[in-house]
Design a protein around this motif. Structure first.
Motif, PDB file in Angstrom:
ATOM      1  N   PRO A 109      -2.712  63.273 -15.927  1.00  0.00           N
ATOM      2  CA  PRO A 109      -2.504  61.837 -15.683  1.00  0.00           C
ATOM      3  C   PRO A 109      -2.200  61.092 -16.980  1.00  0.00           C
ATOM      4  O   PRO A 109      -2.708  61.443 -18.049  1.00  0.00           O
ATOM      5  CB  PRO A 109      -3.842  61.391 -15.089  1.00  0.00           C
ATOM      6  CG  PRO A 109      -4.842  62.372 -15.636  1.00  0.00           C
ATOM      7  CD  PRO A 109      -4.121  63.682 -15.730  1.00  0.00           C
ATOM      8  N   GLU A 158      -1.881  54.473 -16.997  1.00  0.00           N
ATOM      9  CA  GLU A 158      -0.935  54.261 -15.900  1.00  0.00           C
ATOM     10  C   GLU A 158      -1.135  52.913 -15.226  1.00  0.00           C
ATOM     11  O   GLU A 158      -0.180  52.210 -14.905  1.00  0.00           O
ATOM     12  CB  GLU A 158      -1.052  55.380 -14.869  1.00  0.00           C
ATOM     13  CG  GLU A 158      -0.013  55.311 -13.762  1.00  0.00           C
ATOM     14  CD  GLU A 158       1.403  55.420 -14.296  1.00  0.00           C
ATOM     15  OE1 GLU A 158       2.241  54.583 -13.925  1.00  0.00           O
ATOM     16  OE2 GLU A 158       1.673  56.326 -15.104  1.00  0.00           O
ATOM     17  N   ARG A 159      -2.379  52.531 -15.005  1.00  0.00           N
ATOM     18  CA  ARG A 159      -2.629  51.258 -14.324  1.00  0.00           C
ATOM     19  C   ARG A 159      -2.119  50.095 -15.170  1.00  0.00           C
ATOM     20  O   ARG A 159      -1.449  49.186 -14.673  1.00  0.00           O
ATOM     21  CB  ARG A 159      -4.127  51.074 -14.045  1.00  0.00           C
ATOM     22  CG  ARG A 159      -4.453  49.716 -13.448  1.00  0.00           C
ATOM     23  CD  ARG A 159      -5.927  49.571 -13.178  1.00  0.00           C
ATOM     24  NE  ARG A 159      -6.313  50.409 -12.058  1.00  0.00           N
ATOM     25  CZ  ARG A 159      -6.179  50.052 -10.786  1.00  0.00           C
ATOM     26  NH1 ARG A 159      -5.632  48.889 -10.489  1.00  0.00           N
ATOM     27  NH2 ARG A 159      -6.568  50.851  -9.818  1.00  0.00           N
ATOM     28  N   LYS A 217     -13.084  53.765 -14.625  1.00  0.00           N
ATOM     29  CA  LYS A 217     -11.924  53.524 -13.776  1.00  0.00           C
ATOM     30  C   LYS A 217     -11.908  52.067 -13.313  1.00  0.00           C
ATOM     31  O   LYS A 217     -12.957  51.433 -13.180  1.00  0.00           O
ATOM     32  CB  LYS A 217     -11.943  54.458 -12.567  1.00  0.00           C
ATOM     33  CG  LYS A 217     -11.853  55.936 -12.934  1.00  0.00           C
ATOM     34  CD  LYS A 217     -11.988  56.815 -11.702  1.00  0.00           C
ATOM     35  CE  LYS A 217     -11.927  58.290 -12.074  1.00  0.00           C
ATOM     36  NZ  LYS A 217     -12.124  59.176 -10.890  1.00  0.00           N
ATOM     37  N   ASP A 234      -7.708  57.377  -3.953  1.00  0.00           N
ATOM     38  CA  ASP A 234      -6.580  56.546  -4.363  1.00  0.00           C
ATOM     39  C   ASP A 234      -7.021  55.217  -4.970  1.00  0.00           C
ATOM     40  O   ASP A 234      -6.206  54.507  -5.570  1.00  0.00           O
ATOM     41  CB  ASP A 234      -5.688  56.285  -3.147  1.00  0.00           C
ATOM     42  CG  ASP A 234      -4.299  55.795  -3.533  1.00  0.00           C
ATOM     43  OD1 ASP A 234      -3.666  56.426  -4.396  1.00  0.00           O
ATOM     44  OD2 ASP A 234      -3.853  54.785  -2.979  1.00  0.00           O
ATOM     45  N   GLN A 269      -8.605  54.187  -7.574  1.00  0.00           N
ATOM     46  CA  GLN A 269      -8.454  53.898  -9.001  1.00  0.00           C
ATOM     47  C   GLN A 269      -7.032  53.522  -9.390  1.00  0.00           C
ATOM     48  O   GLN A 269      -6.796  52.999 -10.484  1.00  0.00           O
ATOM     49  CB  GLN A 269      -8.879  55.115  -9.824  1.00  0.00           C
ATOM     50  CG  GLN A 269      -8.015  56.346  -9.585  1.00  0.00           C
ATOM     51  CD  GLN A 269      -8.404  57.495 -10.466  1.00  0.00           C
ATOM     52  OE1 GLN A 269      -8.461  57.382 -11.687  1.00  0.00           O
ATOM     53  NE2 GLN A 269      -8.698  58.640  -9.842  1.00  0.00           N
ATOM     54  N   TRP A 270      -6.046  53.776  -8.503  1.00  0.00           N
ATOM     55  CA  TRP A 270      -4.648  53.495  -8.830  1.00  0.00           C
ATOM     56  C   TRP A 270      -4.145  52.199  -8.201  1.00  0.00           C
ATOM     57  O   TRP A 270      -2.993  51.829  -8.384  1.00  0.00           O
ATOM     58  CB  TRP A 270      -3.764  54.653  -8.345  1.00  0.00           C
ATOM     59  CG  TRP A 270      -4.223  56.004  -8.782  1.00  0.00           C
ATOM     60  CD1 TRP A 270      -4.724  56.995  -7.984  1.00  0.00           C
ATOM     61  CD2 TRP A 270      -4.242  56.542 -10.103  1.00  0.00           C
ATOM     62  NE1 TRP A 270      -5.050  58.087  -8.723  1.00  0.00           N
ATOM     63  CE2 TRP A 270      -4.760  57.852 -10.035  1.00  0.00           C
ATOM     64  CE3 TRP A 270      -3.860  56.030 -11.349  1.00  0.00           C
ATOM     65  CZ2 TRP A 270      -4.917  58.652 -11.157  1.00  0.00           C
ATOM     66  CZ3 TRP A 270      -4.008  56.819 -12.472  1.00  0.00           C
ATOM     67  CH2 TRP A 270      -4.529  58.110 -12.366  1.00  0.00           C
ATOM     68  N   GLN A 271      -4.991  51.518  -7.463  1.00  0.00           N
ATOM     69  CA  GLN A 271      -4.547  50.369  -6.671  1.00  0.00           C
ATOM     70  C   GLN A 271      -4.645  49.057  -7.455  1.00  0.00           C
ATOM     71  O   GLN A 271      -5.571  48.857  -8.246  1.00  0.00           O
ATOM     72  CB  GLN A 271      -5.370  50.272  -5.387  1.00  0.00           C
ATOM     73  CG  GLN A 271      -5.167  51.474  -4.466  1.00  0.00           C
ATOM     74  CD  GLN A 271      -6.156  51.517  -3.317  1.00  0.00           C
ATOM     75  OE1 GLN A 271      -7.044  50.669  -3.215  1.00  0.00           O
ATOM     76  NE2 GLN A 271      -6.012  52.498  -2.441  1.00  0.00           N
ATOM     77  N   SER A 286      -0.044  51.163  -5.297  1.00  0.00           N
ATOM     78  CA  SER A 286      -0.815  52.319  -5.761  1.00  0.00           C
ATOM     79  C   SER A 286       0.104  53.133  -6.643  1.00  0.00           C
ATOM     80  O   SER A 286       1.027  53.785  -6.159  1.00  0.00           O
ATOM     81  CB  SER A 286      -1.316  53.158  -4.577  1.00  0.00           C
ATOM     82  OG  SER A 286      -1.976  54.319  -5.058  1.00  0.00           O
ATOM     83  N   GLY A 346       0.086  55.970  -9.403  1.00  0.00           N
ATOM     84  CA  GLY A 346      -0.602  56.988 -10.183  1.00  0.00           C
ATOM     85  C   GLY A 346      -1.181  58.054  -9.288  1.00  0.00           C
ATOM     86  O   GLY A 346      -1.312  57.888  -8.079  1.00  0.00           O
ATOM     87  N   GLY A 347      -1.531  59.184  -9.906  1.00  0.00           N
ATOM     88  CA  GLY A 347      -2.181  60.262  -9.174  1.00  0.00           C
ATOM     89  C   GLY A 347      -1.247  61.169  -8.413  1.00  0.00           C
ATOM     90  O   GLY A 347      -1.671  62.154  -7.815  1.00  0.00           O
ATOM     91  N   THR A 388       5.151  55.342  -6.969  1.00  0.00           N
ATOM     92  CA  THR A 388       4.441  54.178  -6.439  1.00  0.00           C
ATOM     93  C   THR A 388       4.567  54.083  -4.929  1.00  0.00           C
ATOM     94  O   THR A 388       5.626  54.341  -4.368  1.00  0.00           O
ATOM     95  CB  THR A 388       5.002  52.875  -7.050  1.00  0.00           C
ATOM     96  OG1 THR A 388       4.893  52.932  -8.461  1.00  0.00           O
ATOM     97  CG2 THR A 388       4.233  51.656  -6.546  1.00  0.00           C
TER      98      THR A 388
END
Length: 298
Positions: free
Chosen positions: A119, A123-124, A179, A194, A196-198, A217, A219-220, A227
């Motif tokens: 990862p 990213e976020r 996170k 999911d 942590q990517w939102q 969302s 990432g991951g 996305t």
């Protein structure tokens, strides 16, 4: 004959000028990749795909530099500097962490591989930044929220956006494991993989009074799917969520027409049209059905 020679020289000059531009370099690499590597998962083509991603990021830096005054007017100099830093970090991530090693590139260039991508640590923040950077018009003011183009999830600010909804304030906080997660009234909204990517992107108000928040969302999923999006519908009794949807592209145009929110998302060979009516989502007229694989709460 002379006319032909002049044409050839002019074409060559245009190619040189395009190569001098980061955007031109990206477009040229995109053409090369489509010609050489469509459907090919070899080491060579994986490396070319990374080159393409890096060229896109470099074109992004070039574009930001041209629009620096607008971005700084909207968000401040620190935001701009953080954005440049994040893009350079992602370039280094692709080059150092994702690219097949020199042994594979030298001796196994034709071998097919599946990349187990580590990862990208920021990213976020990267996703949040790219979306907000496009909210500026030429005079440095925030863009019209009714029709807006974004590069999906994005925010390089220390204070992610918080939206006031009928169900309470919706925002982001950092939890004990480091996170970032979406919260409603200060409590964590989702606990799935999911979560942590939102991030919240944009808020809408329906004619019946309900608050709608477009979420992303990012990432991951590695490079295969950058996305996805979903909607939260807020009333005084709480929030409900739509299925996740999208084409994996982070780029979109979104507009509201009375009780409908319409999104245009690029896809191979054109664009997909998603419509949310406050209850359900359709893709090109076909219903997107909520199931475990597209449930943003899981």
């Amino acid at each position: 004959m002379k006319a032909s020679m002049c044409y050839l020289k002019m074409a060559a000059l245009l190619m040189v000028l395009a190569a001098c531009s980061k955007v031109g370099n990206f477009e040229q690499k995109a053409i090369e990749f489509r010609q050489e590597c469509f459907g090919d998962h070899s080491v060579k083509c994986r490396s070319l795909l990374i080159d393409l991603n890096i060229a896109k990021l470099e074109a992004g830096i070039e574009s930001m530099e041209k629009k620096k005054n607008d971005i700084v007017a909207c968000h401040g100099l620190q935001y701009y500097d953080n954005g440049i830093r994040l893009i350079n970090e992602k370039i280094a991530y692709f080059d150092d962490d994702v690219r097949p090693n020199i042994f594979m590139r030298t001796f196994m260039s034709g071998a097919e591989i599946e990349l187990d991508l580590p990862p990208f640590k920021s990213e976020r923040d990267f996703a949040a930044f790219t979306g907000q950077a496009r909210q500026c018009t030429n005079n440095g003011q925030a863009a019209n929220s009714t029709v807006e183009q974004r590069s999906a999830v994005t925010t390089v600010t220390s204070s992610p956006p918080t939206f006031k909804t009928l169900a309470g304030p919706l925002g982001i906080m950092q939890v004990a494991d480091g996170k970032n997660v979406v919260t409603l009234n200060g409590a964590r909204l989702f606990h799935g993989e999911d979560a942590q990517w939102q991030s919240p992107l944009q808020q809408f108000k329906l004619p019946d009074g309900r608050d709608i928040v477009l979420m992303s969302s990012a990432g991951g999923r590695g490079n295969s799917c950058e996305t996805l999006f979903f909607f939260l519908t807020a009333t005084e009794s709480g929030v409900t969520h739509s299925p996740s949807f999208g084409t994996c592209s982070p780029d979109l145009k979104v507009q509201q027409e009375l009780d409908k929110i319409i999104m245009y998302v690029p896809k191979m060979g054109g664009q997909a049209i998603f419509v949310f009516d406050g209850t359900s989502v359709t893709e090109d007229g076909q219903a997107v059905v909520l199931q475990d694989s597209n449930d943003p709460s899981k």
